[in-house]
Scaffold this active site. Structure first.
Site, PDB file in Angstrom:
ATOM      1  N   ARG A  91      14.053  64.379  25.013  1.00 39.49           N
ATOM      2  CA  ARG A  91      15.167  63.469  24.770  1.00 39.49           C
ATOM      3  C   ARG A  91      14.791  62.518  23.641  1.00 39.49           C
ATOM      4  O   ARG A  91      13.730  61.910  23.642  1.00 39.49           O
ATOM      5  CB  ARG A  91      15.516  62.673  26.026  1.00 39.49           C
ATOM      6  CG  ARG A  91      16.725  61.781  25.775  1.00 39.49           C
ATOM      7  CD  ARG A  91      17.390  61.336  27.020  1.00 39.49           C
ATOM      8  NE  ARG A  91      18.507  60.464  26.704  1.00 39.49           N
ATOM      9  CZ  ARG A  91      19.171  59.776  27.591  1.00 39.49           C
ATOM     10  NH1 ARG A  91      18.847  59.875  28.864  1.00 39.49           N
ATOM     11  NH2 ARG A  91      20.160  59.013  27.233  1.00 39.49           N
TER      12      ARG A  91
ATOM     13  N   ARG B 227      22.450  65.667  26.744  1.00 36.15           N
ATOM     14  CA  ARG B 227      21.024  65.365  26.772  1.00 36.15           C
ATOM     15  C   ARG B 227      20.285  66.364  27.652  1.00 36.15           C
ATOM     16  O   ARG B 227      20.810  66.790  28.676  1.00 36.15           O
ATOM     17  CB  ARG B 227      20.762  63.948  27.236  1.00 36.15           C
ATOM     18  CG  ARG B 227      21.477  63.559  28.514  1.00 36.15           C
ATOM     19  CD  ARG B 227      21.575  62.022  28.574  1.00 36.15           C
ATOM     20  NE  ARG B 227      22.313  61.546  29.710  1.00 36.15           N
ATOM     21  CZ  ARG B 227      23.630  61.362  29.764  1.00 36.15           C
ATOM     22  NH1 ARG B 227      24.386  61.672  28.733  1.00 36.15           N
ATOM     23  NH2 ARG B 227      24.212  60.876  30.833  1.00 36.15           N
TER      24      ARG B 227
ATOM     25  N   ASP C 280      17.927  63.077  31.775  1.00 37.46           N
ATOM     26  CA  ASP C 280      18.207  61.668  31.991  1.00 37.46           C
ATOM     27  C   ASP C 280      17.500  61.312  33.290  1.00 37.46           C
ATOM     28  O   ASP C 280      17.667  62.012  34.293  1.00 37.46           O
ATOM     29  CB  ASP C 280      19.721  61.472  32.121  1.00 37.46           C
ATOM     30  CG  ASP C 280      20.154  60.029  32.054  1.00 37.46           C
ATOM     31  OD1 ASP C 280      19.390  59.191  31.532  1.00 37.46           O
ATOM     32  OD2 ASP C 280      21.273  59.733  32.509  1.00 37.46           O
TER      33      ASP C 280
ATOM     34  N   ASP D 163      17.146  58.048  35.602  1.00 37.60           N
ATOM     35  CA  ASP D 163      17.620  56.686  35.827  1.00 37.60           C
ATOM     36  C   ASP D 163      16.971  56.073  37.055  1.00 37.60           C
ATOM     37  O   ASP D 163      16.881  56.718  38.108  1.00 37.60           O
ATOM     38  CB  ASP D 163      19.140  56.661  36.044  1.00 37.60           C
ATOM     39  CG  ASP D 163      19.917  56.918  34.764  1.00 37.60           C
ATOM     40  OD1 ASP D 163      19.403  56.600  33.680  1.00 37.60           O
ATOM     41  OD2 ASP D 163      21.040  57.442  34.858  1.00 37.60           O
TER      42      ASP D 163
END
Length: 167
Positions: A84, A94, A97, A99
């Site tokens: 990324r 993407r 990810d 989070d």
């Protein structure tokens, strides 16, 4: 002090499931112990860019000695390791990810990170796998995650796409 928390994973570029699994495999080298992984779910894009491939999403229950900002640094390092690039379109396509959703009962606000994650109770693709891992989860300052999911109604299709990632 070791705290348990939850991470959200997403991918919509390349081999999406392999990308999610690669994140699971990479996190321990950054001080993040994986305790459990949810099933994998296929979801439509949400946010600012809707014209892009569907995502695979999952959640992880973790344990770490890292403070909130250190945990964010670990997640960002894994994203970089898995291809990324910084500065992409917000909510755009993407490969991965990672989070930070919750870290114990911590509430944290900085320019880089909010805990609980600002969208944890507003996104079906987060709540469905999160509740799979913790059916009775309460989100600090927001109440029961199951109640948040019920309030979302029928918006945001989340389809089971496969078994849990390998821990």
């Amino acid at each position: 002090m070791t705290r348990e928390g939850y991470l959200g994973l997403g991918s919509n570029v390349g081999d999406r499931r392999a990308n999610l699994q690669a994140a699971v495999d990479a996190l321990p080298a950054h001080g993040v112990r994986i305790l459990a992984a949810s099933s994998v779910y296929d979801t439509e894009p949400v946010g600012e860019v809707l014209d892009q491939p569907d995502f695979l999403n999952a959640c992880l229950r973790i344990a770490t000695d890292l403070e909130p900002e250190g945990l964010l640094d670990a997640c960002k390092a894994v994203e970089r390791e898995l291809g990324r690039r910084a500065g992409g379109v917000r909510h755009g396509p993407r490969p991965i990810d990672v989070d930070v959703l919750l870290l114990g009962d911590a509430t944290h606000r900085s320019a880089r990170l909010s805990l609980p994650h600002e969208q944890v109770t507003g996104r079906r693709f987060v709540l469905v796998p999160l509740l799979e891992l913790a059916p009775d989860l309460a989100v600090p300052g927001a109440g029961r995650a199951a109640d948040a999911l019920a309030r979302l109604g029928a918006d945001g299709d989340v389809r089971l796409a496969g078994p849990p990632l390998t821990v």
